[in-house]
Write an enzyme that holds these catalytic residues in place. Sequence first.
Site, PDB file in Angstrom:
ATOM      1  NE  ARG A  32       9.738  -3.513  -2.808  1.00 17.42           N
ATOM      2  CZ  ARG A  32       9.663  -2.323  -2.247  1.00 17.42           C
ATOM      3  NH1 ARG A  32       9.018  -1.355  -2.846  1.00 17.42           N
ATOM      4  NH2 ARG A  32      10.216  -2.116  -1.081  1.00 17.42           N
ATOM      5  NE  ARG A  36       3.296   0.202  -4.730  1.00 14.75           N
ATOM      6  CZ  ARG A  36       3.903   1.149  -4.059  1.00 14.75           C
ATOM      7  NH1 ARG A  36       3.188   2.078  -3.466  1.00 14.75           N
ATOM      8  NH2 ARG A  36       5.205   1.198  -3.998  1.00 14.75           N
ATOM      9  NE  ARG A  45      -1.309  -3.610  -1.140  1.00 12.46           N
ATOM     10  CZ  ARG A  45      -2.006  -2.864  -0.310  1.00 12.46           C
ATOM     11  NH1 ARG A  45      -3.154  -3.303   0.159  1.00 12.46           N
ATOM     12  NH2 ARG A  45      -1.559  -1.693   0.061  1.00 12.46           N
ATOM     13  CG  ASP A  81       7.959  -5.232   3.397  1.00 16.93           C
ATOM     14  OD1 ASP A  81       7.826  -4.724   2.264  1.00 16.93           O
ATOM     15  OD2 ASP A  81       8.594  -4.671   4.314  1.00 16.93           O
ATOM     16  CE1 TYR A 158      11.686   1.701   6.376  1.00 15.22           C
ATOM     17  CE2 TYR A 158      13.236  -0.029   5.803  1.00 15.22           C
ATOM     18  CZ  TYR A 158      12.382   0.977   5.429  1.00 15.22           C
ATOM     19  OH  TYR A 158      12.216   1.280   4.105  1.00 15.22           O
TER      20      TYR A 158
END
Length: 356
Positions: A32, A36, A45, A81, A158
């Site tokens: 990652r 963020r 974003r 993703d 998921y």
Amino acid sequence: MAQTGFPALKNDLILKAARGEPVERVPMWIMRQAGRYLPEFHEVRSKHDFFSVCQTPALACEVTLQPIKRFDLDASIIFSDILVIPQAMGLIVTMVPGTGPVIPEPLKDPSDLARLVQPNVEKDLKYVGDAITLTRHKLEGKVPLIGFTGAPWTLMSYMIQGGGSSTMTKAREWLYKYPEDSHKLLHLIANVIIDYLVMQVKAGAQLLQVFESHADFLNDELFEKYSYKYLKEISEKVRQRLKEENVPEVPMIAFPKGATINSLEMLAKSKSYEVLGLDWTVNPTEARERFGPDITLQGNLDPCAMYASEKEIIDRARNMVAKFGKTRYIANLGHGIQPDTPIKSVAAFIEGVHSV
Ligand code: CP3
């Protein structure tokens, strides 16, 4: 088309480490790493929603390059993703701020398998290939580009659970209640993954990582039946397909987060993957002893160690490299970097690894 016309690679440390060749210094990247904790990521974003960034090659490329411009990393990973596969198979996936990915209409029972479509990967996930090709050019050979996918069990969980869960009980219920349909679903997903990884390599990916992020919900029996079987098949079929299509093979990394040490050993000894990713709960010395000299290990600093002082992070990074050893090793965190990680901690982690 494959792997031609790209700028010459200037830093191949990670490829050498993956193949077990000696390296001048330990290569590293951070799971990652585009995310963020970087203000420049927030900037992008603030203007675009998550999946628009994934689906727009220029934006995915920009975000992929952000950590490479800032830090002395030895690999980039394409911004995307794992849930683009369930999307391509017909499910709606949204990214809810503060919650994470949500599938509003998950698979409830095997009759819902009829809702899934067989995607045309070259077409439906072309945007990922285009982002990879563009990024390979824009990287100018600075470091290799990693392509990735979620593994079948993680994607299945998921698709059934509808989002994150601390127990994954609905998904595990399927494994006991509907074993045949579970295999049917895993098989469907695995076939998409194989096409997807081949497409990524043809587009320019130089290394592939398969994220089995939900291995922590599987005991050894379930891991062997529902994870290992497909991880092995994916590695075999991807290599076979690349060979048939005259595309040079690339090293593959499996990261079964939270798998038991027995399950990890089984996967390591199968030699299906050149590299095995380890989370922070695995003891490096024990891993080396049990998995033997023929596999490269990747990991595994606790992402929360990044909240320690810079001095402590440097010490921990150096200590980690000492335990794993400098050959057949790729330094990384033991899972994705936390969004509130201080930037100076990232710099300290890199300094620590590269100073050994
Ligand atoms: O590593 C990189 O820099 C490449 C980008 C990348 C993302 N997701 C971007 C992302 C990668 C490799 C992934 C893989 C991924 N996605 C995994 C496997 C790795 C792991 O963490 O186990 C998983 C399980 C997912 C599913 C997913 N996507 C979750 C659970 C979340 C929420 C996480 C959170 O902390 O909120 C996402 C969202 C996501 N994927 C973000 C990023 C940068 C943050 C969302 C945002 O920007 O709003």
